[in-house]
Design a protein around this motif. Structure first.
Motif, PDB file in Angstrom:
ATOM      1  N   HIS A 225       0.810  -1.279  -0.102  1.00 52.22           N
ATOM      2  CA  HIS A 225      -0.068   0.137   0.134  1.00 52.22           C
ATOM      3  C   HIS A 225       0.740   1.195   0.093  1.00 52.22           C
ATOM      4  O   HIS A 225       0.532   2.241   0.207  1.00 52.22           O
ATOM      5  N   GLY A 226       1.980   1.150  -0.482  1.00 47.76           N
ATOM      6  CA  GLY A 226       2.960   2.345  -0.768  1.00 47.76           C
ATOM      7  C   GLY A 226       3.338   3.010   0.612  1.00 47.76           C
ATOM      8  O   GLY A 226       3.394   4.342   0.469  1.00 47.76           O
ATOM      9  N   ARG A 227       3.382   2.409   1.741  1.00 45.70           N
ATOM     10  CA  ARG A 227       3.541   3.202   2.971  1.00 45.70           C
ATOM     11  C   ARG A 227       4.986   2.945   3.746  1.00 45.70           C
ATOM     12  O   ARG A 227       5.529   3.606   4.533  1.00 45.70           O
ATOM     13  N   GLY A 228       5.385   1.566   3.458  1.00 45.76           N
ATOM     14  CA  GLY A 228       6.627   1.127   4.215  1.00 45.76           C
ATOM     15  C   GLY A 228       7.735   1.939   3.916  1.00 45.76           C
ATOM     16  O   GLY A 228       8.659   2.323   4.773  1.00 45.76           O
ATOM     17  N   ALA A 229       8.074   2.144   2.635  1.00 44.63           N
ATOM     18  CA  ALA A 229       9.278   2.850   2.335  1.00 44.63           C
ATOM     19  C   ALA A 229       9.592   4.398   3.119  1.00 44.63           C
ATOM     20  O   ALA A 229      10.529   4.794   3.602  1.00 44.63           O
ATOM     21  N   LYS A 230       8.362   4.958   2.900  1.00 43.81           N
ATOM     22  CA  LYS A 230       8.276   6.385   3.529  1.00 43.81           C
ATOM     23  C   LYS A 230       8.383   6.275   4.945  1.00 43.81           C
ATOM     24  O   LYS A 230       9.097   7.034   5.776  1.00 43.81           O
ATOM     25  N   ALA A 231       7.829   5.174   5.853  1.00 43.68           N
ATOM     26  CA  ALA A 231       7.913   4.976   7.096  1.00 43.68           C
ATOM     27  C   ALA A 231       9.313   4.692   7.595  1.00 43.68           C
ATOM     28  O   ALA A 231       9.733   5.234   8.778  1.00 43.68           O
ATOM     29  N   MET A 232      10.056   3.978   6.843  1.00 39.27           N
ATOM     30  CA  MET A 232      11.363   3.594   7.082  1.00 39.27           C
ATOM     31  C   MET A 232      12.422   5.077   6.933  1.00 39.27           C
ATOM     32  O   MET A 232      13.240   5.316   7.637  1.00 39.27           O
ATOM     33  N   MET A 233      11.960   5.716   5.931  1.00 42.91           N
ATOM     34  CA  MET A 233      12.821   6.924   5.649  1.00 42.91           C
ATOM     35  C   MET A 233      12.517   8.023   6.666  1.00 42.91           C
ATOM     36  O   MET A 233      13.473   8.710   7.222  1.00 42.91           O
TER      37      MET A 233
ATOM     38  N   GLU B  62       1.012   5.649  -8.558  1.00 40.08           N
ATOM     39  CA  GLU B  62      -0.385   5.241  -8.232  1.00 40.08           C
ATOM     40  C   GLU B  62      -1.098   6.169  -7.262  1.00 40.08           C
ATOM     41  O   GLU B  62      -0.450   6.674  -6.418  1.00 40.08           O
ATOM     42  N   ASP B  63      -2.022   6.835  -7.929  1.00 40.86           N
ATOM     43  CA  ASP B  63      -2.924   7.669  -7.414  1.00 40.86           C
ATOM     44  C   ASP B  63      -4.123   7.189  -7.395  1.00 40.86           C
ATOM     45  O   ASP B  63      -4.695   6.671  -7.969  1.00 40.86           O
ATOM     46  N   ASN B  64      -4.838   7.551  -5.875  1.00 37.85           N
ATOM     47  CA  ASN B  64      -6.076   6.895  -5.640  1.00 37.85           C
ATOM     48  C   ASN B  64      -7.296   7.943  -5.478  1.00 37.85           C
ATOM     49  O   ASN B  64      -6.807   9.172  -5.274  1.00 37.85           O
ATOM     50  N   PHE B  65      -8.365   7.882  -5.943  1.00 38.30           N
ATOM     51  CA  PHE B  65      -9.572   8.814  -6.066  1.00 38.30           C
ATOM     52  C   PHE B  65     -10.730   8.232  -5.371  1.00 38.30           C
ATOM     53  O   PHE B  65     -10.913   7.200  -5.423  1.00 38.30           O
TER      54      PHE B  65
ATOM     55  N   PHE C 190     -14.927  15.450  -4.068  1.00 35.92           N
ATOM     56  CA  PHE C 190     -13.672  14.791  -4.876  1.00 35.92           C
ATOM     57  C   PHE C 190     -12.441  14.699  -4.142  1.00 35.92           C
ATOM     58  O   PHE C 190     -12.042  15.648  -3.456  1.00 35.92           O
ATOM     59  N   GLU C 191     -11.914  13.392  -3.706  1.00 38.17           N
ATOM     60  CA  GLU C 191     -10.699  13.362  -3.181  1.00 38.17           C
ATOM     61  C   GLU C 191      -9.721  12.585  -4.045  1.00 38.17           C
ATOM     62  O   GLU C 191     -10.015  11.662  -4.905  1.00 38.17           O
ATOM     63  N   TYR C 192      -8.418  13.118  -3.963  1.00 39.19           N
ATOM     64  CA  TYR C 192      -7.550  12.550  -4.826  1.00 39.19           C
ATOM     65  C   TYR C 192      -6.025  12.613  -4.130  1.00 39.19           C
ATOM     66  O   TYR C 192      -5.716  13.282  -3.411  1.00 39.19           O
ATOM     67  N   THR C 193      -5.512  11.036  -3.738  1.00 37.60           N
ATOM     68  CA  THR C 193      -4.378  11.205  -2.864  1.00 37.60           C
ATOM     69  C   THR C 193      -3.413  10.409  -3.717  1.00 37.60           C
ATOM     70  O   THR C 193      -3.424   9.559  -4.668  1.00 37.60           O
ATOM     71  N   HIS C 194      -1.964  10.726  -3.174  1.00 34.32           N
ATOM     72  CA  HIS C 194      -0.769  10.044  -4.045  1.00 34.32           C
ATOM     73  C   HIS C 194      -0.435   8.621  -3.306  1.00 34.32           C
ATOM     74  O   HIS C 194       0.086   9.373  -1.925  1.00 34.32           O
ATOM     75  N   GLU C 195      -0.333   7.760  -3.830  1.00 34.68           N
ATOM     76  CA  GLU C 195      -0.052   6.713  -2.889  1.00 34.68           C
ATOM     77  C   GLU C 195       1.371   6.176  -3.380  1.00 34.68           C
ATOM     78  O   GLU C 195       2.322   5.789  -2.256  1.00 34.68           O
ATOM     79  N   PHE C 196       1.916   6.025  -4.607  1.00 36.49           N
ATOM     80  CA  PHE C 196       3.089   5.396  -5.073  1.00 36.49           C
ATOM     81  C   PHE C 196       3.619   6.263  -5.741  1.00 36.49           C
ATOM     82  O   PHE C 196       3.192   6.981  -6.779  1.00 36.49           O
ATOM     83  N   ALA C 197       5.285   6.555  -5.666  1.00 31.15           N
ATOM     84  CA  ALA C 197       5.841   7.300  -6.448  1.00 31.15           C
ATOM     85  C   ALA C 197       6.215   6.397  -7.630  1.00 31.15           C
ATOM     86  O   ALA C 197       6.259   5.283  -7.534  1.00 31.15           O
ATOM     87  N   PRO C 198       6.520   6.956  -8.959  1.00 33.97           N
ATOM     88  CA  PRO C 198       6.862   6.135 -10.186  1.00 33.97           C
ATOM     89  C   PRO C 198       8.248   5.832  -9.618  1.00 33.97           C
ATOM     90  O   PRO C 198       8.858   6.249  -8.881  1.00 33.97           O
ATOM     91  N   THR C 199       8.490   4.602 -10.196  1.00 29.52           N
ATOM     92  CA  THR C 199      10.036   3.861  -9.983  1.00 29.52           C
ATOM     93  C   THR C 199      10.672   4.197 -11.304  1.00 29.52           C
ATOM     94  O   THR C 199      10.588   3.701 -12.055  1.00 29.52           O
ATOM     95  N   VAL C 200      11.520   5.144 -10.815  1.00 31.65           N
ATOM     96  CA  VAL C 200      12.619   5.612 -12.076  1.00 31.65           C
ATOM     97  C   VAL C 200      13.876   5.202 -11.649  1.00 31.65           C
ATOM     98  O   VAL C 200      14.637   5.572 -10.594  1.00 31.65           O
ATOM     99  N   ASN C 201      14.680   4.130 -12.498  1.00 31.90           N
ATOM    100  CA  ASN C 201      16.026   3.656 -12.436  1.00 31.90           C
ATOM    101  C   ASN C 201      16.874   4.893 -12.861  1.00 31.90           C
ATOM    102  O   ASN C 201      16.844   5.655 -13.515  1.00 31.90           O
TER     103      ASN C 201
ATOM    104  N   MET D  26       2.893  -0.463 -15.958  1.00 33.03           N
ATOM    105  CA  MET D  26       1.720   0.551 -15.282  1.00 33.03           C
ATOM    106  C   MET D  26       1.510   0.110 -13.736  1.00 33.03           C
ATOM    107  O   MET D  26       0.649   0.800 -13.114  1.00 33.03           O
ATOM    108  N   ILE D  27       2.091  -0.860 -13.315  1.00 29.48           N
ATOM    109  CA  ILE D  27       2.140  -1.265 -12.184  1.00 29.48           C
ATOM    110  C   ILE D  27       2.988  -0.451 -11.084  1.00 29.48           C
ATOM    111  O   ILE D  27       3.620   0.180 -11.808  1.00 29.48           O
ATOM    112  N   SER D  28       2.727  -0.484  -9.759  1.00 32.50           N
ATOM    113  CA  SER D  28       3.567   0.405  -8.799  1.00 32.50           C
ATOM    114  C   SER D  28       4.076  -0.374  -7.940  1.00 32.50           C
ATOM    115  O   SER D  28       3.896  -1.474  -7.633  1.00 32.50           O
ATOM    116  N   GLU D  29       5.351   0.117  -7.511  1.00 32.62           N
ATOM    117  CA  GLU D  29       6.117  -0.489  -6.496  1.00 32.62           C
ATOM    118  C   GLU D  29       6.761   0.469  -5.476  1.00 32.62           C
ATOM    119  O   GLU D  29       7.272   1.603  -5.938  1.00 32.62           O
ATOM    120  N   ASP D  30       6.896   0.402  -4.213  1.00 30.07           N
ATOM    121  CA  ASP D  30       6.987   1.497  -3.142  1.00 30.07           C
ATOM    122  C   ASP D  30       8.739   1.657  -3.160  1.00 30.07           C
ATOM    123  O   ASP D  30       9.114   2.567  -2.562  1.00 30.07           O
TER     124      ASP D  30
END
Length: 387
Positions: free
Chosen positions: A134-142, A180-183, A286-297, A326-330
């Motif tokens: 759910h795109g929360r763990g990387a941010k929590a660790m940082m 990935e953004d949720n709405f 209308f609600e729009y939230t940012h869940e995952f950043a794109p994975t850019v090597n 188009m899949i997402s990864e934390d």
């Protein structure tokens, strides 16, 4: 050379983890087990980073270089349907349907190989991250000071991929997985008897119009060269068979690669939703939230990933220019802070073992891929920290 028990040990680790899945930020037993393995290998282990996350360090020689090897730990809230599978989940409603059990086993295997071979000069940090799904763990660790307490020069990760032949590698420079953004769109009408529609404001019809109109945003508001997806995935009402509802909630997500595309999607979705509701006399929230950043090597790290993959699998099994997905990864959150690269490792294709899709109740990680992934992660350390 590796010990004869190396590959069976990888399988034992993986099967134990598969039997005991835990979802995001609940990976207490998982972290206990991983920490016990790392400590038995003689590594220095630090717990409780970002909740259930942990970091283990292995230093050889006097080199100043430091790289991170990351595995995700969480499972999914899915009931496993795999009759006869000896290592099936023992936790009702929980299973490793995305292969994080295999990812952990591969990084543990890399730790064992590097401890035995000691063929590098510097420090390797083995990073086990919670709550990837759910795109929360990387941010929590940082947020908990991951890179301040355990700085790295580069970080590397991998994900198994059904549909890619087992043991094959694929990656690319630049964007490899999307944001990935949720709405949530709440259409507020006025309910009425189904036989008296003129007495109400029908949010069902209005919401249906919104769902269709949203599909025009990508095709008509976005530059065709910019990839994006808008998916409405839930349609919830408070109506009954003979009553037009008062409320309809539309939920879904969007996928894209660039911040300006994310901003455009949010703006146009809001305008379309509010505009259609206003036209029909309904209210719109209308609600729009940012869940995952794109994975850019990072450009400078992809050659290292390709070299390690080639050394392990052979050049004929390595694709250095895979199509972005188009899949997402934390892991993308880490790559916004430190250089690194992410690869796909084939789990099986065309009906072969490992070809069941991710997030399927019958999915299983392909055990034959475990030693390939372990050697890949170990090879990254050898290449980036030469002795």
């Amino acid at each position: 050379m590796t010990t004869p028990d190396f590959e069976p040990q990888l399988v034992r680790w993986r099967h134990h983890l598969h039997r005991h899945p835990e979802t995001g930020f609940e990976e207490v037993q998982t972290a206990d087990y991983v920490a016990s393995v790392l400590k038995a290998l003689g590594l220095e282990v630090h717990r409780g980073i970002g909740g259930t996350g942990l970091v283990a360090n292995l230093t050889v020689g006097d080199g100043k270089g430091v790289i991170g090897l990351r595995a995700d730990m969480d499972a999914l809230a899915i009931t496993e349907t795999a009759e006869g599978r000896a290592h099936a989940s023992q936790m009702p409603g929980r299973m490793h349907a995305c292969g994080h059990d295999g990812h952990m086993a591969m990084v543990l295997g890399a730790a064992q190989l590097l401890r035995e071979r000691r063929n590098f000069n510097g420090t390797v940090r083995f990073i086990f991250q919670p709550a990837e799904e759910h795109g929360r763990g990387a941010k929590a660790m940082m947020d908990d000071g991951l890179f301040e307490r355990f700085p790295v020069d580069e970080i590397y990760g991998a994900h198994n991929m059904p549909g890619l032949p087992a043991g094959h590698f694929a990656t690319r420079t630049g964007g490899i997985m999307a944001s990935e953004d949720n709405f949530v769109i709440h259409v507020k009408g006025r309910g009425t008897h189904a036989a008296r529609p003129h007495m109400g404001v029908d949010p069902l019809v209005i919401a249906a119009e919104i769902v269709l109109a949203l599909q025009t945003i990508v095709s008509r508001s976005l530059d065709p060269s910019m990839p994006a997806v808008i998916s409405c995935t839930e349609f919830i009402t408070d109506g009954i068979r003979n009553a037009i509802p008062s409320n309809v909630i539309i939920k879904g997500d969007t996928r894209s690669y660039a911040p300006e595309v994310q901003a455009l999607l949010e703006q146009r979705m809001r305008e379309v939703s509010v505009g259609i509701c206003s036209t029909h006399g309904a209210e719109c929230a209308f609600e729009y939230t940012h869940e995952f950043a794109p994975t850019v090597n990072w450009d400078q790290c992809v050659p290292t990933a390709l070299a390690a993959a080639t050394a392990v699998a052979g050049a004929d099994k390595v694709d250095g220019n895979v199509q972005p997905m188009m899949i997402s990864e934390d892991f993308g959150a880490f790559l916004r802070v430190v250089p690194g690269a992410f690869v796909f490792i084939g789990n099986g294709d065309n009906g072969a073992p490992g070809s069941t899709p991710l997030h399927n109740a019958r999915y299983d990680f392909n055990d034959s891929v475990l030693p390939v992934g372990a050697r890949y992660f170990a090879e990254l350390a050898r290449i980036r920290l030469p002795h």
